[in-house]
Design an enzyme around this catalytic site. Structure first.
Site, short mmCIF file in Angstrom:
data_model
loop_
_atom_site.label_atom_id
_atom_site.label_comp_id
_atom_site.label_asym_id
_atom_site.label_seq_id
_atom_site.Cartn_x
_atom_site.Cartn_y
_atom_site.Cartn_z
N ASP A 152 0.85 -1.19 0.00
CA ASP A 152 0.00 0.00 0.00
C ASP A 152 0.89 1.24 0.00
O ASP A 152 1.85 1.32 0.77
CB ASP A 152 -0.92 0.01 1.23
CG ASP A 152 -1.93 1.14 1.16
OD1 ASP A 152 -3.01 0.93 0.56
OD2 ASP A 152 -1.64 2.24 1.70
N GLY A 193 -6.41 -2.25 -6.92
CA GLY A 193 -7.33 -1.12 -6.96
C GLY A 193 -6.79 0.00 -6.09
O GLY A 193 -6.07 -0.24 -5.12
N GLY A 194 -7.14 1.25 -6.43
CA GLY A 194 -6.66 2.38 -5.64
C GLY A 194 -5.14 2.41 -5.62
O GLY A 194 -4.48 2.35 -6.65
N ASP A 195 -4.59 2.48 -4.39
CA ASP A 195 -3.13 2.53 -4.25
C ASP A 195 -2.58 1.22 -3.71
O ASP A 195 -1.50 1.17 -3.12
CB ASP A 195 -2.73 3.68 -3.33
CG ASP A 195 -3.37 3.57 -1.94
OD1 ASP A 195 -4.20 2.65 -1.75
OD2 ASP A 195 -3.05 4.39 -1.06
N GLU A 196 -3.29 0.12 -3.90
CA GLU A 196 -2.89 -1.19 -3.38
C GLU A 196 -2.37 -2.10 -4.51
O GLU A 196 -2.98 -2.21 -5.57
CB GLU A 196 -4.06 -1.88 -2.68
CG GLU A 196 -4.52 -1.14 -1.43
CD GLU A 196 -5.68 -1.83 -0.76
OE1 GLU A 196 -5.93 -1.53 0.43
OE2 GLU A 196 -6.34 -2.65 -1.42
#
Length: 289
Positions: A152, A193-196
């Protein structure tokens, strides 16, 4: 004196002999002429028959030549039709092959898009899950371990909010490239997804191999990212879970790596944590930014 008889000689009919000779001569001449005429006529008739025979032979030759030409024309026409039919078949086969290839390419493209992250081109969650299952099966067969690292980006939301989503997207793409540059071709980097992100290390010997890989990733991502006019510095929080040590199936390995990652965030970020049974799996994502 004896009186001389000057009377002409006569034949038995009383006709003068001279007259008879002339008659015989005329008859002989007529007979000769008639014979000659008959011979000429016979020769002319023979010539006519020969001409007729020649004409018949010529007509027969003409008929044979006409038949040969007709046969040749028919064969040529048949050959042309066969050639055209073959050409049509070839064109149809090429067209069918092309359509098949186009359909296969479209199917492959759709399949690729269905299994990839639209922003980074990395494998998505579905493809990662499939590869993790395959890696576990191979590791079980070969007596190896599988390491899964859940990553993350620390404080990524601040970058998105302050510089905009465009800069944030470019930063994610930069991170994706660096992550791929740190692992083997047999390993998998996935965006969840996102910042993962998730990194799958197939067939590792020991837990220390995963720890060394995590250190390498933290160092690589910590180098400045040049995005437009911005020089961005970001850090990683990483959670590590191993098969079969920390989980014996896909879901357990994923869940435990996620749990370990949130413990890394709670431990000050910019570090990695190996999963232990004592970790609180109930940590809410919202609790740690």
């Amino acid at each position: 004196m004896r009186k001389i008889d000057h009377t002409r000689a006569r034949d038995a009919t009383g006709q003068p002999l001279e007259v008879n000779e002339r008659a015989r001569s005329a008859a002989s001449t007529a007979a000769t002429l008639a014979a000659r005429e008959a011979a000429v006529l016979a020769r002319e008739q023979a010539a006519d028959r020969r001409e007729a025979a020649v004409l018949t032979r010529e007509q027969a030759v003409d008929r044979r030549e006409a038949a040969a030409r007709t046969t040749a024309e028919r064969r040529a026409h048949a050959a042309t039709q066969l050639l055209e039919a073959n050409e049509h078949l070839v064109v149809a086969a090429v067209h069918a092959q092309t359509m098949t290839e186009v359909a296969e390419h479209a199917a492959m493209k759709m399949s690729f898009k269905a299994e990839r992250d639209f922003l980074t081109g990395l494998p998505n969650r579905a493809l990662l899950t499939d590869r993790l299952a395959q890696s576990i099966a191979l590791a079980q067969r070969h007596g190896k371990r599988v390491a899964l690292m859940y990553l993350d980006l620390d404080n990524f939301k601040d970058i998105n909010d302050s510089l905009g989503h465009s800069v944030g997207d470019q930063l994610l793409q930069s991170v994706a490239k660096r992550l791929e540059g740190c692992v083997r071709h047999s390993d998998t980097v996935s965006r969840q997804g996102g910042d993962e992100f998730v990194v799958l290390l197939s067939e590792v010997e020991a837990a220390k191999d995963a720890a060394l890989a995590a250190e390498k990733l933290i160092k690589a991502i910590g180098e400045p990212h040049l995005i437009g006019d911005h020089r961005l510095n970001v850090t990683l929080s990483i959670g590590i879970s191993l098969y079969p040590d920390d989980g014996e199936d896909v879901e357990a390995v994923l869940t435990n790596a996620d749990t370990a990652m949130y413990h890394a965030k709670r431990s000050g970020r910019n570090n990695y944590q190996r999963f232990t049974p004592e970790m609180d799996a109930g940590i809410r994502r919202a609790a740690v930014p």
